[in-house]
Design a protein around this motif. Structure first.
Motif, PDB file in Angstrom:
ATOM      1  N   GLU A   1       2.315   5.986  -2.441  1.00 51.93           N
ATOM      2  CA  GLU A   1       3.329   7.035  -2.404  1.00 51.93           C
ATOM      3  C   GLU A   1       4.320   6.962  -3.561  1.00 51.93           C
ATOM      4  N   GLY A   2       4.268   5.873  -4.326  1.00 48.21           N
ATOM      5  CA  GLY A   2       5.258   5.698  -5.381  1.00 48.21           C
ATOM      6  C   GLY A   2       6.638   5.453  -4.808  1.00 48.21           C
ATOM      7  N   ASP A   3       6.693   4.903  -3.602  1.00 41.49           N
ATOM      8  CA  ASP A   3       7.947   4.655  -2.891  1.00 41.49           C
ATOM      9  C   ASP A   3       8.603   3.392  -3.456  1.00 41.49           C
ATOM     10  N   LEU A   4       9.525   3.583  -4.388  1.00 40.61           N
ATOM     11  CA  LEU A   4      10.148   2.439  -5.055  1.00 40.61           C
ATOM     12  C   LEU A   4      11.025   1.612  -4.129  1.00 40.61           C
ATOM     13  N   THR A   5      11.534   2.206  -3.047  1.00 38.50           N
ATOM     14  CA  THR A   5      12.298   1.404  -2.085  1.00 38.50           C
ATOM     15  C   THR A   5      11.364   0.458  -1.336  1.00 38.50           C
TER      16      THR A   5
ATOM     17  N   VAL B   1       0.839  -1.200   0.000  1.00 36.48           N
ATOM     18  CA  VAL B   1       0.000   0.000   0.000  1.00 36.48           C
ATOM     19  C   VAL B   1       0.876   1.253   0.000  1.00 36.48           C
ATOM     20  N   LYS B   2       1.947   1.245   0.783  1.00 41.57           N
ATOM     21  CA  LYS B   2       2.872   2.392   0.808  1.00 41.57           C
ATOM     22  C   LYS B   2       3.490   2.609  -0.573  1.00 41.57           C
ATOM     23  N   PHE B   3       3.965   1.543  -1.167  1.00 40.51           N
ATOM     24  CA  PHE B   3       4.553   1.615  -2.512  1.00 40.51           C
ATOM     25  C   PHE B   3       3.544   2.174  -3.507  1.00 40.51           C
ATOM     26  N   ARG B   4       2.326   1.628  -3.534  1.00 42.76           N
ATOM     27  CA  ARG B   4       1.334   2.060  -4.522  1.00 42.76           C
ATOM     28  C   ARG B   4       0.829   3.472  -4.242  1.00 42.76           C
TER      29      ARG B   4
ATOM     30  N   GLU C   1       7.672   0.369 -13.562  1.00 38.48           N
ATOM     31  CA  GLU C   1       7.283   1.190 -14.708  1.00 38.48           C
ATOM     32  C   GLU C   1       5.760   1.288 -14.815  1.00 38.48           C
ATOM     33  N   TYR C   2       5.088   0.172 -14.568  1.00 39.84           N
ATOM     34  CA  TYR C   2       3.624   0.174 -14.564  1.00 39.84           C
ATOM     35  C   TYR C   2       3.105   1.134 -13.483  1.00 39.84           C
ATOM     36  N   ASP C   3       3.728   1.108 -12.315  1.00 36.48           N
ATOM     37  CA  ASP C   3       3.304   1.994 -11.232  1.00 36.48           C
ATOM     38  C   ASP C   3       3.509   3.458 -11.622  1.00 36.48           C
ATOM     39  N   LYS C   4       4.619   3.772 -12.275  1.00 37.92           N
ATOM     40  CA  LYS C   4       4.860   5.154 -12.718  1.00 37.92           C
ATOM     41  C   LYS C   4       3.785   5.600 -13.714  1.00 37.92           C
ATOM     42  N   MET C   5       3.409   4.708 -14.630  1.00 34.14           N
ATOM     43  CA  MET C   5       2.375   5.030 -15.604  1.00 34.14           C
ATOM     44  C   MET C   5       1.033   5.258 -14.900  1.00 34.14           C
ATOM     45  N   THR C   6       0.717   4.404 -13.933  1.00 33.05           N
ATOM     46  CA  THR C   6      -0.520   4.558 -13.159  1.00 33.05           C
ATOM     47  C   THR C   6      -0.523   5.888 -12.420  1.00 33.05           C
TER      48      THR C   6
ATOM     49  N   THR D   1      -1.259   8.773 -14.691  1.00 28.30           N
ATOM     50  CA  THR D   1      -2.676   8.844 -15.060  1.00 28.30           C
ATOM     51  C   THR D   1      -3.545   9.267 -13.883  1.00 28.30           C
ATOM     52  N   PHE D   2      -3.211   8.745 -12.697  1.00 28.67           N
ATOM     53  CA  PHE D   2      -3.973   9.012 -11.476  1.00 28.67           C
ATOM     54  C   PHE D   2      -3.017   9.489 -10.381  1.00 28.67           C
ATOM     55  N   PRO D   3      -2.587  10.756 -10.400  1.00 29.14           N
ATOM     56  CA  PRO D   3      -1.565  11.237  -9.451  1.00 29.14           C
ATOM     57  C   PRO D   3      -1.963  11.131  -7.978  1.00 29.14           C
ATOM     58  N   ASP D   4      -3.269  11.191  -7.687  1.00 27.88           N
ATOM     59  CA  ASP D   4      -3.708  11.113  -6.288  1.00 27.88           C
ATOM     60  C   ASP D   4      -4.186   9.704  -5.910  1.00 27.88           C
ATOM     61  N   PHE D   5      -3.700   8.712  -6.636  1.00 25.40           N
ATOM     62  CA  PHE D   5      -4.030   7.294  -6.429  1.00 25.40           C
ATOM     63  C   PHE D   5      -3.924   6.934  -4.941  1.00 25.40           C
ATOM     64  N   LYS D   6      -5.023   6.464  -4.350  1.00 23.58           N
ATOM     65  CA  LYS D   6      -5.012   5.999  -2.957  1.00 23.58           C
ATOM     66  C   LYS D   6      -5.773   4.691  -2.868  1.00 23.58           C
ATOM     67  N   MET D   7      -5.054   3.656  -2.492  1.00 22.76           N
ATOM     68  CA  MET D   7      -5.697   2.356  -2.326  1.00 22.76           C
ATOM     69  C   MET D   7      -5.659   1.958  -0.863  1.00 22.76           C
ATOM     70  N   ALA D   8      -6.568   1.071  -0.508  1.00 24.34           N
ATOM     71  CA  ALA D   8      -6.594   0.505   0.835  1.00 24.34           C
ATOM     72  C   ALA D   8      -6.942  -0.969   0.713  1.00 24.34           C
ATOM     73  N   VAL D   9      -6.341  -1.780   1.549  1.00 19.72           N
ATOM     74  CA  VAL D   9      -6.739  -3.180   1.646  1.00 19.72           C
ATOM     75  C   VAL D   9      -7.732  -3.224   2.799  1.00 19.72           C
ATOM     76  N   ASP D  10      -8.996  -3.452   2.453  1.00 19.68           N
ATOM     77  CA  ASP D  10     -10.077  -3.365   3.423  1.00 19.68           C
ATOM     78  C   ASP D  10     -10.235  -4.629   4.259  1.00 19.68           C
ATOM     79  N   ASP D  11      -9.874  -5.773   3.704  1.00 22.93           N
ATOM     80  CA  ASP D  11      -9.978  -7.032   4.436  1.00 22.93           C
ATOM     81  C   ASP D  11      -9.101  -8.058   3.727  1.00 22.93           C
ATOM     82  N   PHE D  12      -8.588  -9.008   4.478  1.00 22.90           N
ATOM     83  CA  PHE D  12      -7.772 -10.068   3.881  1.00 22.90           C
ATOM     84  C   PHE D  12      -7.752 -11.284   4.797  1.00 22.90           C
TER      85      PHE D  12
END
Length: 181
Positions: free
Chosen positions: A46-50, A41-44, A79-84, A87-98
Motif C-alpha cells: 500500500e505504500g503505507d509509510l506509517t 506486507v501492508k507497507f510494501r 525512498e526505495y519503496d517509492k521508486m519501486t 516502476t510497479f504501481p500495482d505491486f502486490k507481494m505475499a509472504v507464502d510461508d515462513f
C-alpha cells in the motif's frame, strides 16, 4: 592480609563470570513474527509509510540481490519503496510461508506487478514495458526491538527481466566484433 586477597578474587571471579556472558538474542514467537510480516506486507503493498515506521528499525540495513549496494536507514528504504511503486504501481507481494529461529524470520515470498513506470537497470533507465511479472524469492529478516533491523532477500532477476521482454545476448568472439565494424 587474607581478606583483601579473598575479596579481590571474588571481584575478579564475578567480573569474569558476568563479563563473559553473551547478550541473549531476542526470541520471537510465531504471533510476533506474523505481526511484523503483516506490517511489512501492508507497507510494501500500500505504500503505507506509517506502517514502515511500525515494522522497520530506524537503523535498518537492506540487502537485496538486485541492488548494487545496501540500503542503510529507514528514510532511504522509504525512498526505495517509492521508486519501486513508481516502476510497479500495482505491486502486490505475499509472504507464502515462513519460520522463526531466535530473532530471525526466514520465509518465501511471491510478487505480482505490472511495469508501468521507468525501470532503472545497471544499463540505465528503460521506458515501461507494461508487462506483468510474477516472481518468487526468499528472505531473512533479523529482528531487534520488535522491528526489522536487517533484511536480506534473493530472487531470480534474470527471470524477471525476461518476463519484461529483456533478452540475454552472449558476448561475441573478437573476430565477429571486428566484422561488424
Amino acid at each position: 592480609m587474607k581478606k583483601p586477597v579473598l575479596i579481590l578474587s571474588m571481584v575478579f571471579l564475578l567480573c569474569f563470570t558476568f563479563g563473559c556472558q553473551q547478550e541473549r538474542e531476542e526470541e520471537l514467537s510465531i504471533e510476533e513474527a506474523r505481526t511484523i510480516i503483516d506490517g511489512l506486507v501492508k507497507f510494501r503493498n500500500e505504500g503505507d509509510l506509517t506502517a514502515a515506521d511500525r515494522v522497520m528499525h530506524p537503523e535498518c540495513v537492506i540487502r537485496y540481490s538486485h541492488l548494487p549496494e545496501e540500503i542503510a536507514g529507514l528514510e532511504a528504504y522509504k525512498e526505495y519503496d517509492k521508486m519501486t511503486r513508481n516502476t510497479f504501481p500495482d505491486f502486490k507481494m505475499a509472504v507464502d510461508d515462513f519460520f522463526v529461529k531466535d530473532n530471525k524470520i526466514v520465509g518465501y515470498w511471491s510478487l505480482d506487478a505490472t511495469n508501468a513506470g521507468p525501470l532503472m537497470t545497471p544499463m540505465g533507465e528503460h521506458p515501461p514495458t507494461n508487462k506483468k511479472i510474477h516472481i518468487t524469492g526468499m528472505f531473512i529478516s533479523y529482528i531487534v526491538d520488535g522491528k526489522i533491523k536487517e533484511d536480506v532477500a534473493y530472487f531470480d532477476m534474470l527471470n524477471m527481466m525476461q518476463q519484461l521482454g529483456f533478452t540475454l545476448v552472449p558476448p561475441q568472439p573478437p573476430e565477429k566484433q571486428e566484422e561488424k565494424k
